[in-house]
Design a protein around this motif. Structure first.
Motif, PDB file in Angstrom:
ATOM      1  N   SER A   1      27.926  69.032  94.357  1.00 34.62           N
ATOM      2  CA  SER A   1      27.597  67.854  95.165  1.00 34.62           C
ATOM      3  C   SER A   1      28.588  67.668  96.304  1.00 34.62           C
ATOM      4  CB  SER A   1      27.554  66.602  94.288  1.00 34.62           C
ATOM      5  OG  SER A   1      28.854  66.234  93.865  1.00 34.62           O
ATOM      6  N   VAL A   2      29.857  68.000  96.062  1.00 31.61           N
ATOM      7  CA  VAL A   2      30.864  67.897  97.118  1.00 31.61           C
ATOM      8  C   VAL A   2      30.620  68.960  98.183  1.00 31.61           C
ATOM      9  CG1 VAL A   2      33.326  68.072  97.672  1.00 31.61           C
ATOM     10  CG2 VAL A   2      32.594  66.881  95.602  1.00 31.61           C
ATOM     11  N   LYS A   3      30.318  70.178  97.726  1.00 28.51           N
ATOM     12  CA  LYS A   3      30.077  71.278  98.676  1.00 28.51           C
ATOM     13  C   LYS A   3      28.788  71.067  99.460  1.00 28.51           C
ATOM     14  CE  LYS A   3      32.702  74.818  96.201  1.00 28.51           C
ATOM     15  NZ  LYS A   3      32.656  76.113  95.476  1.00 28.51           N
ATOM     16  N   ASP A   4      27.779  70.477  98.827  1.00 27.70           N
ATOM     17  CA  ASP A   4      26.485  70.247  99.493  1.00 27.70           C
ATOM     18  C   ASP A   4      26.437  68.916 100.234  1.00 27.70           C
ATOM     19  OD1 ASP A   4      25.733  72.615  98.326  1.00 27.70           O
ATOM     20  OD2 ASP A   4      24.627  71.672  96.681  1.00 27.70           O
ATOM     21  N   LYS A   5      27.562  68.194 100.191  1.00 28.22           N
ATOM     22  CA  LYS A   5      27.650  66.881 100.839  1.00 28.22           C
ATOM     23  C   LYS A   5      26.591  65.907 100.313  1.00 28.22           C
ATOM     24  CE  LYS A   5      29.807  68.735 105.010  1.00 28.22           C
ATOM     25  NZ  LYS A   5      31.155  68.437 104.478  1.00 28.22           N
ATOM     26  N   THR A   6      26.354  66.006  98.999  1.00 31.54           N
ATOM     27  CA  THR A   6      25.474  65.038  98.324  1.00 31.54           C
ATOM     28  C   THR A   6      26.322  64.218  97.351  1.00 31.54           C
ATOM     29  OG1 THR A   6      24.928  66.704  96.642  1.00 31.54           O
ATOM     30  CG2 THR A   6      23.433  66.493  98.550  1.00 31.54           C
TER      31      THR A   6
ATOM     32  N   GLU B   1      35.625  57.164 102.754  1.00 26.84           N
ATOM     33  CA  GLU B   1      36.158  58.340 103.429  1.00 26.84           C
ATOM     34  C   GLU B   1      37.314  58.955 102.634  1.00 26.84           C
ATOM     35  OE1 GLU B   1      38.492  59.425 107.627  1.00 26.84           O
ATOM     36  OE2 GLU B   1      37.411  57.510 107.411  1.00 26.84           O
ATOM     37  N   ARG B   2      38.164  58.099 102.109  1.00 32.15           N
ATOM     38  CA  ARG B   2      39.317  58.600 101.365  1.00 32.15           C
ATOM     39  C   ARG B   2      38.942  59.088  99.972  1.00 32.15           C
ATOM     40  NH1 ARG B   2      40.752  55.901 105.439  1.00 32.15           N
ATOM     41  NH2 ARG B   2      42.726  56.325 106.488  1.00 32.15           N
ATOM     42  N   ILE B   3      37.939  58.479  99.371  1.00 31.68           N
ATOM     43  CA  ILE B   3      37.448  58.977  98.082  1.00 31.68           C
ATOM     44  C   ILE B   3      36.905  60.392  98.243  1.00 31.68           C
ATOM     45  CG2 ILE B   3      35.704  58.658  96.281  1.00 31.68           C
ATOM     46  CD1 ILE B   3      35.905  55.644  96.818  1.00 31.68           C
ATOM     47  N   GLU B   4      36.200  60.621  99.342  1.00 29.49           N
ATOM     48  CA  GLU B   4      35.675  61.965  99.606  1.00 29.49           C
ATOM     49  C   GLU B   4      36.804  62.965  99.818  1.00 29.49           C
ATOM     50  OE1 GLU B   4      32.596  62.137 102.538  1.00 29.49           O
ATOM     51  OE2 GLU B   4      31.585  60.350 101.764  1.00 29.49           O
TER      52      GLU B   4
ATOM     53  N   ASN C   1      25.457  61.137  95.168  1.00 27.29           N
ATOM     54  CA  ASN C   1      24.610  61.257  93.976  1.00 27.29           C
ATOM     55  C   ASN C   1      25.414  61.163  92.680  1.00 27.29           C
ATOM     56  OD1 ASN C   1      22.392  61.623  95.620  1.00 27.29           O
ATOM     57  ND2 ASN C   1      22.449  63.860  95.508  1.00 27.29           N
ATOM     58  N   VAL C   2      26.698  61.437  92.757  1.00 30.22           N
ATOM     59  CA  VAL C   2      27.508  61.482  91.542  1.00 30.22           C
ATOM     60  C   VAL C   2      28.581  60.398  91.512  1.00 30.22           C
ATOM     61  CG1 VAL C   2      29.231  63.125  92.420  1.00 30.22           C
ATOM     62  CG2 VAL C   2      28.701  63.082  89.981  1.00 30.22           C
ATOM     63  N   ILE C   3      28.836  59.764  92.647  1.00 30.44           N
ATOM     64  CA  ILE C   3      29.859  58.721  92.723  1.00 30.44           C
ATOM     65  C   ILE C   3      29.202  57.375  93.005  1.00 30.44           C
ATOM     66  CG2 ILE C   3      31.878  57.877  93.992  1.00 30.44           C
ATOM     67  CD1 ILE C   3      32.513  60.281  92.392  1.00 30.44           C
ATOM     68  N   ASN C   4      29.638  56.345  92.310  1.00 31.08           N
ATOM     69  CA  ASN C   4      29.150  54.997  92.546  1.00 31.08           C
ATOM     70  C   ASN C   4      30.050  54.323  93.585  1.00 31.08           C
ATOM     71  OD1 ASN C   4      28.205  52.408  92.525  1.00 31.08           O
ATOM     72  ND2 ASN C   4      28.768  51.973  90.405  1.00 31.08           N
ATOM     73  N   PHE C   5      29.536  54.163  94.808  1.00 36.59           N
ATOM     74  CA  PHE C   5      30.322  53.596  95.892  1.00 36.59           C
ATOM     75  C   PHE C   5      30.135  52.088  96.021  1.00 36.59           C
ATOM     76  CE2 PHE C   5      30.060  58.010  97.445  1.00 36.59           C
ATOM     77  CZ  PHE C   5      31.407  58.234  97.692  1.00 36.59           C
ATOM     78  N   GLU C   6      29.660  51.456  94.955  1.00 40.78           N
ATOM     79  CA  GLU C   6      29.412  50.028  95.005  1.00 40.78           C
ATOM     80  C   GLU C   6      30.682  49.273  95.417  1.00 40.78           C
ATOM     81  OE1 GLU C   6      27.922  46.430  92.033  1.00 40.78           O
ATOM     82  OE2 GLU C   6      27.941  48.516  91.358  1.00 40.78           O
ATOM     83  N   ASP C   7      30.542  48.383  96.376  1.00 38.37           N
ATOM     84  CA  ASP C   7      31.635  47.549  96.879  1.00 38.37           C
ATOM     85  C   ASP C   7      32.726  48.326  97.596  1.00 38.37           C
ATOM     86  OD1 ASP C   7      30.459  45.255  95.880  1.00 38.37           O
ATOM     87  OD2 ASP C   7      31.445  45.460  93.931  1.00 38.37           O
ATOM     88  N   ALA C   8      32.466  49.580  97.956  1.00 41.08           N
ATOM     89  CA  ALA C   8      33.467  50.371  98.667  1.00 41.08           C
ATOM     90  C   ALA C   8      33.177  50.339 100.167  1.00 41.08           C
ATOM     91  CB  ALA C   8      33.483  51.810  98.160  1.00 41.08           C
TER      92      ALA C   8
END
Length: 382
Positions: free
Chosen positions: A282-287, A303-306, A290-297
């Motif tokens: 998912s990181v390599k495909d820039k998806t 950007e920094r989580i990525e 789909n695997v991280i919950n970015f709620e309230d971010a």
């Protein structure tokens, strides 16, 4: 009726037996003390506990004081005069010779490490056949519990998740780069990462740790009995190196970022994919979303989580030679945290506990970085 002579004879026998047992017990403790290195250790800055002291402090190792259990034995909460709380690591009776070697080995490793994000050894009991290790008591459980078992308020803050990751990275960098000889932890996982009263990291469990040197940069796997989040190279080489710790750290990063257990699977196109493999793809495909919950971010936080996710993928590389050194990982995470904490965009997303932690945003991590250049090869326990 019993004769007076018979009663006296019986009492004499009981007294002699009691004295003999007491003498045997005392000599046994003295023998264990010498065999376990007590003659040398009593001159070091290590508190020597008696077997009676620890039994009393733990209420004879009552189950209500049990903090955890593993293949080596159990850990119990104890309390001594002055209301000081500590944790006693008590080995199992099985495989005594092997466990004894592991406990002595763990003690030898721990006395070399002087870092504020490592559980401190307060003392040792040498009167038992296998030494009992006495550690500082860490009150807020394991990172595994906060990620997978508790509705953890502290991990609702992305700042705290990334701070915890950075503190672990700094410990591993210290072990790999600042201790001589360098040390492989060998069993980095979320269950061996504790959180103290301030929710700061305390890395624990050094029973599988080993020192290495330029002439011995790897260790045969049969020398390390821990489970760990072992790197793939182990399956083909049976060797563990400092890059094994890097891989294990990458797995912890995945847990922190996704909140998923390693046994989790994602169903995609009628196929179940292991969470680690799914995370990497998912990181390599820039998806990534789909695997991280970015709620309230905020966008800044996302950007920094990525950035951290990319670091995790590098740590999880199949080839140890291509994985970054922990020094590089720690530096990158420190920079990301400093940038994140200097931003006010995410300020409204912190919970009550997070606000307490963020009063002095990242001074403790940056201080560790400066401390690492000042540490000697070994340090005092206290």
């Amino acid at each position: 009726m019993y004769s007076l002579a018979g009663i006296i004879l019986a009492l004499s026998f009981l007294i002699v037996s009691a004295l003999a047992f007491h003498t045997w017990k005392r000599r046994s403790k003295e023998k264990n003390f010498k065999r376990n290195g007590g003659v040398l250790l009593k001159y070091h800055r290590v508190r020597i506990f008696t077997e009676v002291e620890l039994a009393k402090a733990t209420n004879n190792y009552d189950v209500s004081n049990k903090l955890g259990e593993g293949s080596f034995g159990s850990v119990y909460r104890g309390r001594i005069a002055g209301n000081t709380v500590f944790a006693v690591k008590k080995p199992k009776d099985m495989h005594k010779s092997l466990i004894k070697g592991d406990f002595q080995h763990e003690h030898e490793i721990v006395v070399q490490i002087n870092h504020k994000n490592v559980v401190k050894l307060h003392g040792i009991c040498l009167e038992t056949r296998i030494p009992l290790l006495v550690y500082e008591y860490i009150s807020n459980g394991t990172l595994f519990q906060h990620i997978h078992q508790n509705a953890s308020t502290i991990l609702k803050s992305w700042k705290n998740r990334l701070r915890i990751a950075t503190e672990v990275a700094l410990v591993l960098d210290y072990m790999h780069s600042c201790v001589e000889p360098a040390i492989i932890h060998g069993d980095i996982k979320s269950m061996n990462i504790l959180l103290d009263q301030n929710y700061s990291v305390k890395v624990s469990n050094f029973g599988t740790s080993v020192p290495i040197s330029p002439v011995r940069s790897h260790v045969l796997a049969n020398e390390i009995q821990g489970t760990g989040y072992i790197n793939p190279e182990y399956l083909t080489t049976s060797m563990i190196t400092i890059k094994s710790d890097v891989h294990s750290f990458g797995v912890v990063l995945v847990e922190l970022l996704t909140g998923k257990k390693l046994t989790s699977f994602i169903t995609k196109a009628r196929e179940s994919i292991n969470i680690i493999h799914y995370f990497i793809s998912s990181v390599k495909d820039k998806t990534f979303s789909n695997v991280i919950n970015f709620e309230d971010a905020s966008e800044d936080v996302m950007e920094r989580i990525e950035m951290v996710a990319v670091i995790a993928v590098k740590c999880l590389d199949q080839s140890g030679a291509r994985r970054p050194a922990m020094r590089e990982v720690a530096e990158q995470l420190t920079r990301i945290n400093c940038e994140l904490n200097s931003s006010t965009v995410d300020g409204n997303n912190e919970g009550t506990e997070g606000e307490v932690l963020e009063e002095n945003p990242y001074s403790h991590a940056t201080s560790i970085t400066s401390e690492m250049s000042q540490h000697g090869t070994t340090g005092s326990l206290f």
